[in-house]
Design a protein around this motif. Structure first.
Motif, PDB file in Angstrom:
ATOM      1  N   TYR B  62       0.834  -1.205   0.000  1.00 57.51           N
ATOM      2  CA  TYR B  62       0.000   0.000   0.000  1.00 57.51           C
ATOM      3  C   TYR B  62       0.870   1.257   0.000  1.00 57.51           C
ATOM      4  CZ  TYR B  62      -4.245  -2.675   0.938  1.00 57.51           C
ATOM      5  OH  TYR B  62      -5.299  -3.534   0.841  1.00 57.51           O
ATOM      6  N   GLY B  65       2.556   1.729  -3.390  1.00 55.51           N
ATOM      7  CA  GLY B  65       1.677   1.869  -4.541  1.00 55.51           C
ATOM      8  C   GLY B  65       1.467   0.609  -5.362  1.00 55.51           C
ATOM      9  N   LYS B  68      -3.409  -0.471  -4.661  1.00 55.64           N
ATOM     10  CA  LYS B  68      -4.026   0.848  -4.632  1.00 55.64           C
ATOM     11  C   LYS B  68      -5.384   0.749  -3.960  1.00 55.64           C
ATOM     12  CE  LYS B  68      -1.631   2.105  -8.869  1.00 55.64           C
ATOM     13  NZ  LYS B  68      -0.414   2.534  -8.176  1.00 55.64           N
ATOM     14  N   ALA B  73      -4.029   3.475   1.495  1.00 54.45           N
ATOM     15  CA  ALA B  73      -2.821   4.179   1.035  1.00 54.45           C
ATOM     16  C   ALA B  73      -2.389   5.265   2.020  1.00 54.45           C
ATOM     17  CB  ALA B  73      -3.031   4.731  -0.366  1.00 54.45           C
TER      18      ALA B  73
END
Lengths: 414, 188
Positions: B62, B65, B68, B73
Motif C-alpha cells: 500500500y 503503490g 491501490k 494508502a
C-alpha cells in the motif's frame, strides 16, 4: 493552540473515508478454458500436483539484525562475519563505486540504494525509485549501469550526485518485447572489453525459449549493439571475469520438478564464441530432459565447469582478488546460494568457495559462510538468504541477504 | 438499505488521528478491521491471525503503490518499515474469530472441489490458514475475497511476483463466487 482542524482537512478525510475503491470488474462469460500454471509450477508431473514445495518470498519491509540468530553464522578459522549495513529491504545485487559507494539493487521492489560512510557513520540512501525490477547493477568509470526488466540504462558521474541523481540515459531498450513470464530479471556485469554482459532467462521452468531467451548476451554501451555470448542458459543471475584469463564465468539455475537431486545448478566457463549449454534439451551436461531431450544427445552441448548441487540457486559470484584473505584464496570464486526450495530436504543457503587450478579446472568446492539454513525439513528452513557477494577495496567480502535486507562483511585477520 | 461502508465515521476518525499522531497504533487499524483485527464488515478484511509477513508485505505494498486502495494508502504512507513490522507482529498474534458468514448449501458442497481444482492449499497451506507472505483465507470476509479474486483475474490487484494473478486466470465468475462463499464460512 488550534482547537479545530481546517475544514479542508476534514472534507478531505471524509471524502477518503466515504469513497469506495473501484473494484476491478470482469465481463460475464470471460472464463478461460485452460488453466495455465504459475510459471514456477510449470513442468510439474501429475504426481507433483499436491506437492507442498513452494518458493520463499523475502520480507519486503526487511528485518532488524537484532532479531536474527546471527550467532549461527560460521566462517573458517581466522575469518570473522559481522553485520555491515541493515535497513536495505530486498538487498539483491551489489556494485562498488570508485569512491567506495556500495550500490544495492532490488528485484521485486523498485529501488536502488547507495551505502556510504560519511563522517564516520554508515548511511543507507534510497538512490533511485520506481524502476522496473532493477536487479542488475554494474559500476564502471564513474557510471552506474542498471539492467531493468526491459532495458539497460546509465547514470553518469553518479557518486558526485548521490543526493540528486541524473536522469537515466538509455543504453538499450526493448529487451522484453513479449513481456515474458518467469526469469525476466537481469544480472549485469561490465566486461574487460567495455561491454555490458547480462542474461535473458527462459520464460518458464522448462519451455522452448525464443531466439534471444535463455542466453547470456552483451551490449556495447557506445553503440547499443547486442550480441549473444552463450545459449542454452536457463537463467544466469551471477557473472564475473577471471582476473587473469579474462574469460567470462557465470552461474546458472537448472530446471525444477525433475527430482530432489536432479538436475544440478551449474557453474560455467565461456572459452569460445557460440557455446550452447544445453537448455532445454540437456541439463548439467549429461542429463537429457524427459520431454525436450527426446531424440537428442548431450554430446551436442557444452558441459558445465562444475555441478553445484540440485536446486541450490546460485546467484552472485565473484572472483576473489583482494589482499586481505590468505594467498590460497587468490582467484577463487565465491558463490552466494539463495536456495533451495524445490526439494523435500533443503540444502544450500550459504556462500560456497570454488578453487581453480592454473588451467581453470575446479580442484575444490566447499562451504565458506554457513548458518542461514537451520532446519532442512522446516518451512521455511532458513532465516536468511545469501544473494550476492562483492570484494571490497580492503579485501573483505560483502554478502547481501535479500530475505532480511542486510549486508554482512566477512574479514580475515592472521 | 445497508451502507456500503458502515465504518466511514470510524475510518475518518482513524485517518484524522493518524494524521495528527503519525503513530503505528493498532487502535487505528481496528477502527475498520474490527476488534482484535476481526472485521465485522464483509468488504473489509480480517487481519487477525494473518501471517506477520503477509501483513507487513501488504502494508509495504500500500505504501509503495503496488496495491491501490483509497482507505489504506494514506494509512500506510506514514509508516516506516519497522512500524509495519510491529503492527504485523501484533495482529498475527490476535486470535481469529469464528466467521459469521453462512456459506450456501450448494457452495458448501462445491467448495472443497474448487479449492482442490485451483490449488489454493498449495500456497495458502493445507488448512488455508496462510503461510509466510501468503494470507489466511479461512474465515476471511466474503465480499473482500470476491473482490480480490476478481481483481487478480483482471490483472488489477497488486501482486509482487504475479503468481496469484496467474492462478486466478482460469477462474470463472461462478468459480469466484463458490470460492469466496466457501472460504468465508470456513472456521479458521
Amino acid at each position: 493552540m488550534r482547537t479545530a482542524l481546517p475544514v479542508s482537512v476534514l472534507a478531505f478525510a471524509a471524502s477518503l473515508a466515504c469513497s469506495l475503491v473501484a473494484q476491478a470488474q470482469q465481463g460475464p462469460g470471460s472464463a478461460a478454458p485452460a488453466a495455465a500454471p504459475p510459471s514456477w509450477q510449470q513442468g510439474r508431473n501429475p504426481e507433483q500436483d499436491a506437492s507442498p514445495l513452494h518458493p520463499f518470498a523475502p520480507h519486503m519491509t526487511g528485518r532488524a539484525a537484532k532479531e536474527l540468530p546471527l550467532d549461527k553464522l560460521k566462517v573458517p578459522a581466522g575469518f570473522k562475519v559481522e553485520v555491515w549495513a541493515e535497513g536495505i529491504p530486498e538487498a539483491r545485487s551489489l556494485a562498488l563505486g570508485d569512491k567506495g559507494t556500495v550500490f544495492v539493487s532490488n528485484r521485486l521492489s523498485k529501488n536502488v540504494y547507495a551505502v556510504v560512510d560519511r563522517n564516520g557513520e554508515r548511511q543507507v540512501k534510497t538512490l533511485l525509485k520506481g524502476l522496473d525490477a532493477p536487479n542488475g547493477i554494474a559500476f564502471s568509470k564513474g557510471t552506474l549501469f542498471i539492467a531493468e526488466h526491459h532495458r539497460i540504462t546509465r547514470y553518469d558521474n553518479i557518486e558526485a550526485n548521490l543526493d540528486n541523481p541524473p536522469q537515466a540515459k538509455v543504453v538499450v531498450d526493448g529487451l522484453d518485447p513479449d513481456k515474458q513470464p518467469g526469469h525476466f530479471w537481469k544480472f549485469l556485469a561490465m566486461g574487460p572489453d567495455g561491454k555490458l554482459y547480462y542474461n535473458v532467462g527462459a520464460p518458464g521452468n522448462i519451455v522452448m525459449p525464443g531466439y534471444f531467451q535463455a542466453t547470456v548476451s552483451r551490449v556495447d554501451p557506445k553503440t547499443g549493439v547486442i550480441e549473444t555470448v552463450a545459449s542454452g542458459v536457463r537463467n544466469s543471475v551471477g557473472m564475473d571475469f577471471h582476473p587473469k584469463t579474462k574469460q567470462l564465468w557465470f552461474t546458472n539455475h537448472a530446471r525444477d520438478w525433475l527430482s530432489d537431486d536432479l538436475p544440478n545448478d551449474t557453474l560455467h566457463r565461456v572459452s569460445r564464441k557460440g557455446m550452447h549449454f544445453g537448455y532445454p534439451f540437456c541439463h548439467q551436461g549429461d542429463t537429457l530432459d524427459p520431454e525436450f531431450g527426446k531424440n537428442r544427445s548431450c554430446k551436442e552441448f557444452d558441459p558445465p565447469a562444475l555441478k553445484l548441487g540440485a536446486h541450490i540457486a546460485p546467484i552472485g559470484m565473484r572472483f576473489y582478488n583482494g589482499k586481505m584473505f590468505p594467498a590460497e584464496y587468490q582467484n577463487n570464486i565465491f558463490i552466494a546460494m539463495r536456495g533451495s526450495w524445490n526439494r523435500t530436504v533443503k540444502q544450500g543457503y550459504n556462500v560456497m568457495r570454488v578453487v581453480l587450478d592454473e588451467g581453470g579446472k575446479v580442484t575444490k568446492y566447499e562451504p565458506f559462510l554457513t548458518g542461514f539454513l537451520v532446519d532442512e525439513r522446516a518451512d521455511p528452513p532458513m532465516w536468511g538468504r545469501p544473494n550476492d557477494v562483492l570484494v571490497m577495496r580492503d579485501g573483505s567480502l560483502l554478502v547481501s541477504d535479500d530475505q532480511n535486507g542486510i549486508l554482512y562483511r566477512v574479514s580475515y585477520q592472521k | 438499505m445497508r451502507s456500503r461502508f458502515p465504518n466511514a465515521a470510524a475510518a475518518t476518525a482513524a485517518f484524522l488521528f493518524a494524521a495528527a499522531a503519525g503513530a503505528a497504533d493498532p487502535n487505528l487499524c481496528v477502527a475498520c478491521h474490527g476488534d482484535g483485527g476481526n472485521s465485522a464488515n464483509p468488504e473489509v478484511p480480517s487481519i487477525s491471525q494473518q501471517p506477520a509477513q503477509f501483513l507487513s508485505t501488504a502494508l509495504f505494498m500500500y505504501r509503495e503503490g503496488y496495491r491501490k486502495e483509497a482507505q489504506m494508502a494514506p494509512m500506510a504512507a506514514k509508516l516506516s518499515n519497522a512500524e509495519m513490522n510491529e503492527l504485523a507482529a501484533y495482529f498475527a498474534k490476535q486470535a481469529a474469530a469464528a466467521p459469521r458468514h453462512q456459506t450456501s448449501a450448494a457452495n458448501l458442497k462445491d467448495g472443497p472441489a474448487a479449492v482442490q481444482k485451483f490449488n489454493c492449499a498449495q500456497c495458502h497451506g493445507p488448512r488455508l490458514l496462510g503461510l509466510q507472505h501468503i494470507p489466511r483465507l479461512a474465515g476471511q470476509q466474503f465480499q473482500y475475497l470476491r473482490a480480490q479474486l476478481r481483481a487478480f483475474k483482471a490483472g488489477k490487484r497488486g501482486d509482487l511476483d504475479g503468481k496469484m494473478s496467474e492462478s486466478a486466470q482460469p477462474l470463472s465468475d461462478r468459480d469466484i463466487e463458490v470460492l469466496a462463499d466457501y472460504l468465508a464460512g470456513l472456521v479458521p
